[in-house]
Design a protein around this motif. Structure first.
Motif, PDB file in Angstrom:
ATOM      1  N   PRO A   1      42.538  45.108  31.066  1.00 41.09           N
ATOM      2  CA  PRO A   1      41.115  44.764  31.160  1.00 41.09           C
ATOM      3  C   PRO A   1      40.265  45.772  31.917  1.00 41.09           C
ATOM      4  O   PRO A   1      39.064  45.871  31.664  1.00 41.09           O
ATOM      5  CB  PRO A   1      41.123  43.404  31.860  1.00 41.09           C
ATOM      6  N   LEU A   2      40.865  46.525  32.835  1.00 41.04           N
ATOM      7  CA  LEU A   2      40.067  47.482  33.598  1.00 41.04           C
ATOM      8  C   LEU A   2      39.684  48.706  32.772  1.00 41.04           C
ATOM      9  O   LEU A   2      38.918  49.550  33.239  1.00 41.04           O
ATOM     10  CB  LEU A   2      40.801  47.894  34.873  1.00 41.04           C
ATOM     11  N   LEU A   3      40.177  48.790  31.531  1.00 39.26           N
ATOM     12  CA  LEU A   3      39.722  49.845  30.621  1.00 39.26           C
ATOM     13  C   LEU A   3      38.394  49.487  29.965  1.00 39.26           C
ATOM     14  O   LEU A   3      37.737  50.362  29.387  1.00 39.26           O
ATOM     15  CB  LEU A   3      40.763  50.093  29.523  1.00 39.26           C
ATOM     16  N   ARG A   4      37.983  48.230  30.030  1.00 39.93           N
ATOM     17  CA  ARG A   4      36.715  47.832  29.421  1.00 39.93           C
ATOM     18  C   ARG A   4      35.574  48.280  30.319  1.00 39.93           C
ATOM     19  O   ARG A   4      35.441  47.862  31.471  1.00 39.93           O
ATOM     20  CB  ARG A   4      36.666  46.302  29.237  1.00 39.93           C
ATOM     21  N   ARG A   5      34.734  49.142  29.779  1.00 44.98           N
ATOM     22  CA  ARG A   5      33.634  49.698  30.559  1.00 44.98           C
ATOM     23  C   ARG A   5      32.696  48.585  31.026  1.00 44.98           C
ATOM     24  O   ARG A   5      32.347  47.688  30.267  1.00 44.98           O
ATOM     25  CB  ARG A   5      32.855  50.710  29.722  1.00 44.98           C
ATOM     26  N   GLY A   6      32.291  48.660  32.300  1.00 43.44           N
ATOM     27  CA  GLY A   6      31.365  47.683  32.846  1.00 43.44           C
ATOM     28  C   GLY A   6      31.984  46.334  33.145  1.00 43.44           C
ATOM     29  O   GLY A   6      31.272  45.330  33.250  1.00 43.44           O
ATOM     30  N   ILE A   7      33.305  46.288  33.322  1.00 45.16           N
ATOM     31  CA  ILE A   7      33.986  45.018  33.546  1.00 45.16           C
ATOM     32  C   ILE A   7      33.414  44.276  34.748  1.00 45.16           C
ATOM     33  O   ILE A   7      33.385  43.046  34.780  1.00 45.16           O
ATOM     34  CB  ILE A   7      35.504  45.254  33.702  1.00 45.16           C
ATOM     35  N   GLU A   8      32.911  45.016  35.732  1.00 39.80           N
ATOM     36  CA  GLU A   8      32.329  44.360  36.910  1.00 39.80           C
ATOM     37  C   GLU A   8      31.123  43.512  36.533  1.00 39.80           C
ATOM     38  O   GLU A   8      30.882  42.446  37.120  1.00 39.80           O
ATOM     39  CB  GLU A   8      31.927  45.407  37.963  1.00 39.80           C
ATOM     40  N   GLU A   9      30.345  43.980  35.558  1.00 44.59           N
ATOM     41  CA  GLU A   9      29.182  43.203  35.120  1.00 44.59           C
ATOM     42  C   GLU A   9      29.625  41.871  34.517  1.00 44.59           C
ATOM     43  O   GLU A   9      29.010  40.818  34.787  1.00 44.59           O
ATOM     44  CB  GLU A   9      28.376  43.988  34.081  1.00 44.59           C
ATOM     45  N   LEU A  10      30.677  41.898  33.710  1.00 47.17           N
ATOM     46  CA  LEU A  10      31.176  40.661  33.129  1.00 47.17           C
ATOM     47  C   LEU A  10      31.665  39.712  34.220  1.00 47.17           C
ATOM     48  O   LEU A  10      31.380  38.507  34.178  1.00 47.17           O
ATOM     49  CB  LEU A  10      32.312  40.944  32.148  1.00 47.17           C
ATOM     50  N   ILE A  11      32.393  40.235  35.192  1.00 45.30           N
ATOM     51  CA  ILE A  11      32.867  39.402  36.298  1.00 45.30           C
ATOM     52  C   ILE A  11      31.690  38.735  37.004  1.00 45.30           C
ATOM     53  O   ILE A  11      31.718  37.533  37.309  1.00 45.30           O
ATOM     54  CB  ILE A  11      33.690  40.242  37.292  1.00 45.30           C
TER      55      ILE A  11
END
Length: 381
Positions: free
Chosen positions: A105-115
């Motif tokens: 999952p950390l390969l998905r760009r902008g994962i922090e925004e989704l969190i």
């Protein structure tokens, strides 16, 4: 996002008919649903990518997921808006735990925004759902602090061996063990805890490390969980002979560091918990092969392309992406409105009748070998 190649569409779902009932609010837990076997919907696991930078032999073996493997294009993935809508609908129906998975999952760009978006969701009785993420740990040193700031509660990291050469052989990309442990340290420093570590044990590959793994994490505050090698997907060459039963794992550790059983912390918990009698922490064992827990399973899974699966071992699922993007709701906007999405999720769960792990032992070897099923890299663990 990088370049993404197209995968062929997977077929829609067909579920066994069954009558289910909606549960009223009880004990401050909010409304819920039950399926055809009386199991509530509490957990949703959301895959955000089918890509991974590892090629672990039990999940994405290189001979299947090699240079020519066709991955999803960006527009085939659910967008963050779509993931948020699905998660919000599930939470409104009683889900109180969300886990982000992959691929990695950390390969998905902008994962922090989704969190951050998911961290703003609330259950009908006003609670914030537990928010966790499963990772191979390769990017945790870089991402941990930002993930915590965005609202992530916990991480689970995969560590299948403590021997450097073996660890690199299992991940099959020569990724060094020290960098994963550095990522675990970063997660602890950021407050993403208690950190859990998963170890898939396969006989003849790493079963000689059961006690060393336990000793490595004793007294660290990290919860180590041993997972039986499972017949997830169709590419990992699963055989019964490769399974190390959880009972054997517990016996081996108990012989060196005495253990005692601990009651589960929540409904539908997958791991059986054991604590060290000397107070040095605890371990867990996940026994989906030798000790099926289908009867208490509260989990649904959404793949990276928006297909909803009600069992880890499913071969078919329901296409939520088409529901989200196609047609027209009464409001005139493309796709289903929130009420229609919620109704669709409720209907899928109410018809659910899965219990593959309970049935596995009665199946002939060719039935488990040849059975069509979704790969774990599409829907996480």
């Amino acid at each position: 996002m990088g370049d993404r190649d197209r995968v062929p569409p997977r077929p829609g779902d067909a579920r066994s008919p069954g009558r289910a009932r909606r549960l009223p609010a009880t004990g401050g837990r909010g409304p819920s649903l039950v399926d055809a076997r009386g199991r509530g919907l509490r957990d949703l696991r959301i895959s955000v990518t089918d890509r991974c930078n590892f090629r672990c032999v039990y999940c994405m073996p290189r001979e299947i997921f090699g240079r020519d493997h066709v991955f999803m294009e960006h527009d085939e993935l659910l967008s963050f808006d779509e993931i948020e809508r699905v998660a919000a609908a599930a939470v409104s129906l009683g889900v109180d735990k969300l886990r982000i998975t992959g691929g990695e999952p950390l390969l998905r760009r902008g994962i922090e925004e989704l969190i951050a978006r998911l961290a703003r969701l609330r259950t009908p009785d006003g609670r914030r759902p537990d928010l966790a993420l499963t990772t191979n740990g390769s990017a945790l040193r870089v991402k941990a602090a930002a993930l915590r700031a965005a609202g992530l509660d916990r991480v689970t990291v995969s560590v299948d061996s403590l021997e450097e050469a073996r660890f690199q052989a299992i991940n099959d990309v020569r990724f060094p063990l020290a960098r994963v442990f550095d990522g675990i340290a970063a997660a602890q420093e950021a407050g993403l805890g208690p950190v859990k570590v998963n170890a898939v044990i396969k006989r003849g590959v790493n079963d000689d490390e059961v006690v060393p793994l336990a000793e490595r994490f004793r007294g660290t505050g990290i919860v180590l969980r041993f997972i039986e090698f499972m017949d997830v997907g169709a590419s990992n060459g699963w055989r019964w002979d490769d399974v190390v039963p959880s009972a054997e794992i517990v016996r081996r550790i108990d012989a060196v560091h005495p253990l005692e059983a601990v009651a589960g912390a929540r409904e539908g918990e997958t791991a059986k918990r054991w604590r060290y009698r000397d107070g040095a922490g605890e371990i867990g064992v996940i026994s989906s092969v030798t000790g099926a827990f289908c009867g208490s399973c509260t989990r649904a899974r959404v793949s990276a392309d928006g297909t909803l699966y009600t069992c880890l071992f499913a071969s078919r699922g329901v296409d939520l992406r088409e529901l989200l993007r196609g047609g027209a709701a009464a409001s005139g906007v493309p796709g289903a409105d929130d009420a229609a999405l919620r109704a669709a999720l409720a209907g899928i769960w109410e018809r659910r009748d899965d219990r593959y792990s309970e049935l596995r032992a009665a199946l002939p070897p060719e039935a488990t070998r040849d059975r069509e099923r979704i790969e774990m890299s599409y829907i996480g663990g």
